[in-house]
Design an enzyme around this catalytic site. Structure first.
Site, PDB file in Angstrom:
ATOM      1  N   ASP A  79       0.849  -1.192   0.000  1.00  0.00           N
ATOM      2  CA  ASP A  79       0.000   0.000   0.000  1.00  0.00           C
ATOM      3  C   ASP A  79       0.889   1.249   0.000  1.00  0.00           C
ATOM      4  OD1 ASP A  79      -2.546  -1.275   2.346  1.00  0.00           O
ATOM      5  OD2 ASP A  79      -2.299  -1.534   0.171  1.00  0.00           O
TER       6      ASP A  79
ATOM      7  N   ARG B 224      -1.510  -0.376  -8.505  1.00  0.00           N
ATOM      8  CA  ARG B 224      -2.883  -0.060  -8.140  1.00  0.00           C
ATOM      9  C   ARG B 224      -3.001   1.467  -8.191  1.00  0.00           C
ATOM     10  NH1 ARG B 224      -3.832  -0.931  -2.153  1.00  0.00           N
ATOM     11  NH2 ARG B 224      -4.231  -3.165  -2.603  1.00  0.00           N
TER      12      ARG B 224
ATOM     13  N   GLY C 171      -5.909   8.801  -3.462  1.00  0.00           N
ATOM     14  CA  GLY C 171      -5.054   9.202  -2.341  1.00  0.00           C
ATOM     15  C   GLY C 171      -5.903   9.524  -1.135  1.00  0.00           C
ATOM     16  N   ALA C 172      -5.632   8.836  -0.008  1.00  0.00           N
ATOM     17  CA  ALA C 172      -6.482   8.944   1.179  1.00  0.00           C
ATOM     18  C   ALA C 172      -5.920   9.872   2.239  1.00  0.00           C
ATOM     19  CB  ALA C 172      -6.664   7.545   1.785  1.00  0.00           C
TER      20      ALA C 172
ATOM     21  N   THR D 172     -11.218   2.529  -7.226  1.00  0.00           N
ATOM     22  CA  THR D 172     -12.058   3.698  -6.957  1.00  0.00           C
ATOM     23  C   THR D 172     -13.507   3.259  -6.798  1.00  0.00           C
ATOM     24  OG1 THR D 172     -12.772   5.857  -7.795  1.00  0.00           O
ATOM     25  CG2 THR D 172     -12.409   4.121  -9.432  1.00  0.00           C
TER      26      THR D 172
ATOM     27  N   ARG E  83      -9.936   7.319   8.081  1.00  0.00           N
ATOM     28  CA  ARG E  83      -9.716   7.716   6.680  1.00  0.00           C
ATOM     29  C   ARG E  83     -10.981   7.498   5.871  1.00  0.00           C
ATOM     30  NH1 ARG E  83      -4.441   5.733   7.619  1.00  0.00           N
ATOM     31  NH2 ARG E  83      -4.780   3.684   6.702  1.00  0.00           N
ATOM     32  N   ARG E  84     -11.715   6.431   6.172  1.00  0.00           N
ATOM     33  CA  ARG E  84     -12.966   6.176   5.443  1.00  0.00           C
ATOM     34  C   ARG E  84     -14.008   7.242   5.775  1.00  0.00           C
ATOM     35  NH1 ARG E  84      -9.426   3.222   4.117  1.00  0.00           N
ATOM     36  NH2 ARG E  84      -9.206   4.956   2.745  1.00  0.00           N
TER      37      ARG E  84
HETATM   38  C1  LIG Z   1      -8.757  -1.213  -3.237  1.00  0.00           C
HETATM   39  C2  LIG Z   1      -8.316   0.130  -2.707  1.00  0.00           C
HETATM   40  C3  LIG Z   1      -7.033   0.265  -2.184  1.00  0.00           C
HETATM   41  C4  LIG Z   1      -6.593   1.509  -1.711  1.00  0.00           C
HETATM   42  N1  LIG Z   1      -5.290   1.654  -1.290  1.00  0.00           N
HETATM   43  C5  LIG Z   1      -4.854   2.895  -0.967  1.00  0.00           C
HETATM   44  C6  LIG Z   1      -3.472   3.127  -0.689  1.00  0.00           C
HETATM   45  O1  LIG Z   1      -2.637   2.214  -0.710  1.00  0.00           O
HETATM   46  N2  LIG Z   1      -3.090   4.414  -0.388  1.00  0.00           N
HETATM   47  C7  LIG Z   1      -3.987   5.484  -0.394  1.00  0.00           C
HETATM   48  O2  LIG Z   1      -3.579   6.639  -0.192  1.00  0.00           O
HETATM   49  N3  LIG Z   1      -5.305   5.282  -0.629  1.00  0.00           N
HETATM   50  C8  LIG Z   1      -5.743   4.026  -0.905  1.00  0.00           C
HETATM   51  N4  LIG Z   1      -7.066   3.847  -1.189  1.00  0.00           N
HETATM   52  C9  LIG Z   1      -8.047   4.932  -0.898  1.00  0.00           C
HETATM   53  C10 LIG Z   1      -8.164   5.884  -2.060  1.00  0.00           C
HETATM   54  O3  LIG Z   1      -7.011   6.649  -2.188  1.00  0.00           O
HETATM   55  C11 LIG Z   1      -9.362   6.835  -1.858  1.00  0.00           C
HETATM   56  O4  LIG Z   1      -9.157   7.573  -0.675  1.00  0.00           O
HETATM   57  C12 LIG Z   1     -10.716   6.100  -1.764  1.00  0.00           C
HETATM   58  O5  LIG Z   1     -10.785   5.091  -2.703  1.00  0.00           O
HETATM   59  C13 LIG Z   1     -11.900   7.063  -2.002  1.00  0.00           C
HETATM   60  O6  LIG Z   1     -11.792   7.637  -3.258  1.00  0.00           O
HETATM   61  P1  LIG Z   1     -12.694   7.239  -4.525  1.00  0.00           P
HETATM   62  O7  LIG Z   1     -11.773   6.958  -5.649  1.00  0.00           O
HETATM   63  O8  LIG Z   1     -13.656   6.219  -4.192  1.00  0.00           O
HETATM   64  O9  LIG Z   1     -13.416   8.580  -4.940  1.00  0.00           O
HETATM   65  P2  LIG Z   1     -14.247   9.673  -4.152  1.00  0.00           P
HETATM   66  O10 LIG Z   1     -14.263  10.847  -5.052  1.00  0.00           O
HETATM   67  O11 LIG Z   1     -13.758   9.861  -2.781  1.00  0.00           O
HETATM   68  O12 LIG Z   1     -15.692   9.019  -3.990  1.00  0.00           O
HETATM   69  C14 LIG Z   1     -16.505   8.773  -5.082  1.00  0.00           C
HETATM   70  C15 LIG Z   1     -17.787   8.134  -4.539  1.00  0.00           C
HETATM   71  O13 LIG Z   1     -17.455   6.865  -3.985  1.00  0.00           O
HETATM   72  C16 LIG Z   1     -18.184   6.629  -2.785  1.00  0.00           C
HETATM   73  N5  LIG Z   1     -17.222   6.547  -1.678  1.00  0.00           N
HETATM   74  C17 LIG Z   1     -15.919   6.875  -1.700  1.00  0.00           C
HETATM   75  N6  LIG Z   1     -15.343   6.690  -0.480  1.00  0.00           N
HETATM   76  C18 LIG Z   1     -16.327   6.250   0.319  1.00  0.00           C
HETATM   77  C19 LIG Z   1     -16.377   5.897   1.705  1.00  0.00           C
HETATM   78  N7  LIG Z   1     -15.301   5.960   2.478  1.00  0.00           N
HETATM   79  N8  LIG Z   1     -17.566   5.491   2.196  1.00  0.00           N
HETATM   80  C20 LIG Z   1     -18.657   5.399   1.419  1.00  0.00           C
HETATM   81  N9  LIG Z   1     -18.695   5.737   0.103  1.00  0.00           N
HETATM   82  C21 LIG Z   1     -17.540   6.143  -0.427  1.00  0.00           C
HETATM   83  C22 LIG Z   1     -19.102   7.826  -2.613  1.00  0.00           C
HETATM   84  O14 LIG Z   1     -20.322   7.461  -3.243  1.00  0.00           O
HETATM   85  C23 LIG Z   1     -18.399   8.911  -3.379  1.00  0.00           C
HETATM   86  O15 LIG Z   1     -19.311   9.871  -3.847  1.00  0.00           O
HETATM   87  C24 LIG Z   1      -7.510   2.616  -1.687  1.00  0.00           C
HETATM   88  C25 LIG Z   1      -8.793   2.479  -2.228  1.00  0.00           C
HETATM   89  C26 LIG Z   1      -9.199   1.265  -2.747  1.00  0.00           C
HETATM   90  C27 LIG Z   1     -10.568   1.163  -3.366  1.00  0.00           C
END
Ligand SMILES: Cc1cc2nc3c(=O)[nH]c(=O)nc-3n(C[C@H](O)[C@H](O)[C@H](O)COP(=O)(O)OP(=O)(O)OC[C@H]3O[C@@H](n4cnc5c(N)ncnc54)[C@H](O)[C@@H]3O)c2cc1C
Length: 310
Positions: free
Chosen positions: A135, A186, A190-191, A228, A290-291
């Site tokens: 990650d 992957r 970015g979280a 995503t 973070r979620r």
């Molecule tokens: C498989 C996977 C691995 C990941 N690994 C990393 C990593 O190694 N490092 C890192 O920095 N980040 C990681 N992330 C987190 C990522 O960076 C984002 O913070 C996260 O995926 C939310 O962004 P999004 O692309 O869904 O888009 P967003 O623009 O945040 O969300 C789009 C839509 O998705 C839904 N959604 C998004 N997040 C949530 C939530 N928490 N609860 C409910 N609904 C939600 C909502 O409907 C939102 O309107 C990972 C994510 C995934 C899916």
């Protein structure tokens, strides 16, 4: 919508020890609010929670929650837990794919410790045909994470990949670096809360960068993972793949456990590969916050979880 303000707020809240202890009391009890995002506190609980995924043609990657350990002993304990996970997965027959964080394996102690622990895990993982994803944590770790991956690659490990965050300005060159190496990437938005100097703060810029990197990875990457929950990013990927005549097995989508389960199912129904990131363990609070930072509306779950139905 992820925005820097909610990320910053929940990042600060995640530092409050009283909040962590309060959440730990309620969060993972049966039906607890954190179980929406966290599959359990033990590997056995986690595997039981995702036992139906294969039948739903959903793939998985198991993640033992933990980060930023400060001692050799903690790093060694986390490494031992990953060796237990590998054994448990082999016994259970589920797909052989794990995700981990280098700060959980001692990167904050020293780089050699993290590399040694990674090698201990990869030696066993390679034996059993696992894929291991490193990650990506916040930007102070980006360089060291890529260097550790390259070191492992030079030592002959090929079933290990990492993550690129579209919010970071440096990501296009990092994608080219990893693609040239041959490593699987992957792609995520970015979280973490990141400073203006290194990261886009505006969602539109983060999304535009995500689409650019997605295209680069679909064109030149090695079985890229498009991670995503954003329907716009998913549609852009589907559209680009069909424009280029790429078959669905050239890449896969990835989503987090408990988020957009409807989208996970509909993508599988459309013939795409979907992998679910399944976190478990006792150190769940930072991941959970973070979620919440990504979608503050999730706080409603917490309140219901603590005070019961309104
Ligand atoms: C498989 C996977 C691995 C990941 N690994 C990393 C990593 O190694 N490092 C890192 O920095 N980040 C990681 N992330 C987190 C990522 O960076 C984002 O913070 C996260 O995926 C939310 O962004 P999004 O692309 O869904 O888009 P967003 O623009 O945040 O969300 C789009 C839509 O998705 C839904 N959604 C998004 N997040 C949530 C939530 N928490 N609860 C409910 N609904 C939600 C909502 O409907 C939102 O309107 C990972 C994510 C995934 C899916």
């Amino acid at each position: 919508m992820i925005d820097a303000t909610s990320k910053a707020l929940f990042h600060s809240l995640a530092q409050i020890d009283l909040l962590r202890r309060l959440a730990s009391r309620y969060g993972m009890r049966p039906g607890g609010f954190a179980r929406r995002f966290i599959a359990g506190e033990s590997v056995e609980e986690a595997l039981a929670a995702v036992a139906d995924l294969p039948a739903r043609q959903l793939r998985l990657t198991l993640d033992y929650l933990g980060e930023s350990v400060g001692s050799f002993a903690e790093a060694s304990e986390a490494t031992a837990e990953y060796l237990r996970i590998i054994e448990a997965i082999v016994q259970s027959g589920v797909e052989r794919n794990i995700s981990l964080k280098l700060t959980q394996l001692g990167l904050d102690v020293d780089r050699a410790t993290a590399v040694d622990n990674m090698r201990r895990i990869l030696d066993v993982a390679d034996e059993h045909g696992f894929f291991v994803r490193i990650d990506m944590e916040n930007s102070p770790y980006t360089d060291r994470t890529l260097q550790v991956l390259e070191t492992l690659w030079q030592q002959g490990h090929r079933s290990v990949g990492t993550v690129i965050q579209s919010c970071l300005v440096r990501s296009p060159q990092d994608v080219r670096r990893l693609t040239a190496l041959g490593a699987r990437v992957r792609l995520v938005k970015g979280a973490y809360k990141e400073p203006k100097a290194v990261a886009f703060q505006d969602k539109a810029q983060v999304d535009a960068a995500f689409i650019e990197l997605m295209r680069e990875l679909l064109d030149h990457g090695h079985f890229p993972a498009i991670a995503t929950h954003d329907p716009d990013m998913i549609q852009a990927t589907q559209k680009y793949a069909s424009e280029r005549g790429y078959a669905p097995d050239r890449f896969e989508f990835q989503m987090l456990y408990g988020i957009r389960r409807d989208l996970q199912t509909s993508l599988v129904d459309q013939g795409y590969g979907v992998r679910v990131y399944v976190p478990y363990g006792k150190q769940w609070f930072p991941y959970f916050m973070r979620r919440l930072g990504e979608r503050p509306a999730n706080v409603a779950f917490v309140i219901k979880g603590i005070f019961g139905e309104a």
